[in-house]
Design a protein around this motif. Sequence first.
Motif, short mmCIF file in Angstrom:
data_model
loop_
_atom_site.label_atom_id
_atom_site.label_comp_id
_atom_site.label_asym_id
_atom_site.label_seq_id
_atom_site.Cartn_x
_atom_site.Cartn_y
_atom_site.Cartn_z
N ARG A 157 0.82 -1.21 0.00
CA ARG A 157 0.00 0.00 0.00
C ARG A 157 0.86 1.26 0.00
O ARG A 157 0.62 2.18 -0.76
N ASP A 158 1.87 1.29 0.86
CA ASP A 158 2.73 2.47 0.91
C ASP A 158 3.47 2.67 -0.41
O ASP A 158 3.60 3.80 -0.88
N ALA A 159 3.93 1.59 -1.00
CA ALA A 159 4.62 1.70 -2.29
C ALA A 159 3.67 2.27 -3.35
O ALA A 159 4.04 3.17 -4.11
N VAL A 160 2.45 1.76 -3.40
CA VAL A 160 1.48 2.23 -4.40
C VAL A 160 1.09 3.67 -4.11
O VAL A 160 1.06 4.51 -5.01
N TRP A 161 0.80 3.95 -2.86
CA TRP A 161 0.30 5.28 -2.49
C TRP A 161 1.32 6.37 -2.78
O TRP A 161 0.99 7.44 -3.26
N LEU A 162 2.57 6.10 -2.52
CA LEU A 162 3.60 7.11 -2.71
C LEU A 162 3.99 7.30 -4.17
O LEU A 162 4.65 8.29 -4.51
N THR A 163 3.57 6.41 -5.05
CA THR A 163 3.88 6.61 -6.47
C THR A 163 3.19 7.85 -7.02
O THR A 163 3.63 8.39 -8.03
N SER A 164 2.14 8.31 -6.34
CA SER A 164 1.45 9.51 -6.81
C SER A 164 2.37 10.72 -6.80
O SER A 164 2.11 11.71 -7.48
N ARG A 165 3.45 10.64 -6.07
CA ARG A 165 4.41 11.76 -6.02
C ARG A 165 5.30 11.83 -7.26
O ARG A 165 5.84 12.88 -7.57
N TRP A 166 5.46 10.69 -7.96
CA TRP A 166 6.39 10.71 -9.08
C TRP A 166 5.88 10.06 -10.36
O TRP A 166 6.35 10.37 -11.44
N PHE A 167 4.91 9.15 -10.29
CA PHE A 167 4.47 8.48 -11.51
C PHE A 167 3.38 9.29 -12.21
O PHE A 167 2.44 9.75 -11.58
N ARG A 168 3.52 9.43 -13.52
CA ARG A 168 2.50 10.01 -14.38
C ARG A 168 2.35 9.10 -15.59
O ARG A 168 3.36 8.73 -16.22
N LYS A 169 1.12 8.72 -15.89
CA LYS A 169 0.93 7.87 -17.06
C LYS A 169 1.45 8.60 -18.29
O LYS A 169 1.51 9.83 -18.33
N SER A 170 1.84 7.81 -19.28
CA SER A 170 2.43 8.38 -20.49
C SER A 170 1.99 7.53 -21.69
O SER A 170 1.37 6.48 -21.51
N PRO A 171 2.34 7.95 -22.88
CA PRO A 171 2.00 7.13 -24.05
C PRO A 171 2.67 5.75 -24.01
O PRO A 171 2.19 4.81 -24.63
N THR A 172 3.76 5.63 -23.25
CA THR A 172 4.46 4.34 -23.20
C THR A 172 4.07 3.49 -21.99
O THR A 172 4.40 2.31 -21.96
N LYS A 173 3.41 4.09 -20.99
CA LYS A 173 3.00 3.30 -19.83
C LYS A 173 1.68 3.84 -19.26
O LYS A 173 1.62 4.96 -18.76
N SER A 174 0.64 3.03 -19.34
CA SER A 174 -0.67 3.41 -18.80
C SER A 174 -0.73 3.11 -17.30
O SER A 174 0.15 2.42 -16.76
N ASN A 175 -1.76 3.60 -16.68
CA ASN A 175 -1.97 3.28 -15.26
C ASN A 175 -2.14 1.77 -15.07
O ASN A 175 -1.65 1.20 -14.10
N ALA A 176 -2.84 1.13 -15.99
CA ALA A 176 -3.05 -0.33 -15.89
C ALA A 176 -1.73 -1.08 -16.01
O ALA A 176 -1.49 -2.05 -15.27
N GLN A 177 -0.87 -0.65 -16.92
CA GLN A 177 0.44 -1.30 -17.06
C GLN A 177 1.28 -1.10 -15.79
O GLN A 177 1.96 -2.01 -15.33
N PHE A 178 1.19 0.09 -15.23
CA PHE A 178 1.93 0.40 -14.01
C PHE A 178 1.41 -0.43 -12.85
O PHE A 178 2.18 -0.98 -12.06
N ALA A 179 0.08 -0.56 -12.74
CA ALA A 179 -0.52 -1.38 -11.68
C ALA A 179 -0.06 -2.83 -11.81
O ALA A 179 0.25 -3.49 -10.81
N HIS A 180 0.00 -3.34 -13.04
CA HIS A 180 0.47 -4.70 -13.26
C HIS A 180 1.94 -4.85 -12.84
O HIS A 180 2.32 -5.84 -12.20
N GLU A 181 2.73 -3.87 -13.19
CA GLU A 181 4.16 -3.90 -12.85
C GLU A 181 4.36 -3.92 -11.33
O GLU A 181 5.11 -4.74 -10.80
N ILE A 182 3.66 -3.04 -10.63
CA ILE A 182 3.78 -2.99 -9.17
C ILE A 182 3.32 -4.31 -8.55
O ILE A 182 3.99 -4.88 -7.69
#
Length: 193
Positions: A157-182
Amino acid sequence: MDPQERRRQILERSGEIFATKGISATTVREIADACGVYSGTLYHYFPSKDAIVTEIIWVYVDELYEKCSEVIGQGLPPIERLEALVLVAIDSAENHRHATAIWQVETDYMRDQMLEASLDDKGDFAATLWLQCIEEAQASGDLRSDVESATFYQLMRDAVWLTSRWFRKSPTKSNAQFAHEITSIFIDGLRVR
């Protein structure tokens, strides 16, 4: 300005200030100045500074609650359900950046000063669902049981929650892809070998 639009503007601008300066350090005058109105005008929309913060957080928590409820209705297996809940958390943080930042920094203030018990219930809903997924996966033998579910949950939870400080979806990585990666990083580390 339309009253609903003004209310939305107050919430947005005050959210920016609260997220940057903190609740205690923010004055009603600063919020009014940021909105281009007199301080007294704010009281036509909100009875207090705390009421503004409460509304910002309520909107965030309500969306999180609704989206988590939708995930439960999908009948997914535990690990897929956990990944879907991670995506909900990432999407909600993206949609409510200021609320997420306020909640991260000001949790004690909000719980002590202003938030109703029912918010705790809704706010804890996602935590309960994440824990259920982890415990079900441990019970079925998909995840190791030598790591406490609460420890696994807190770390993830802490790892996911704190990603809001640095992760922004992009044309190369969607939120769904990032969720899968985490989810993969955490799940693969806890899979039964």
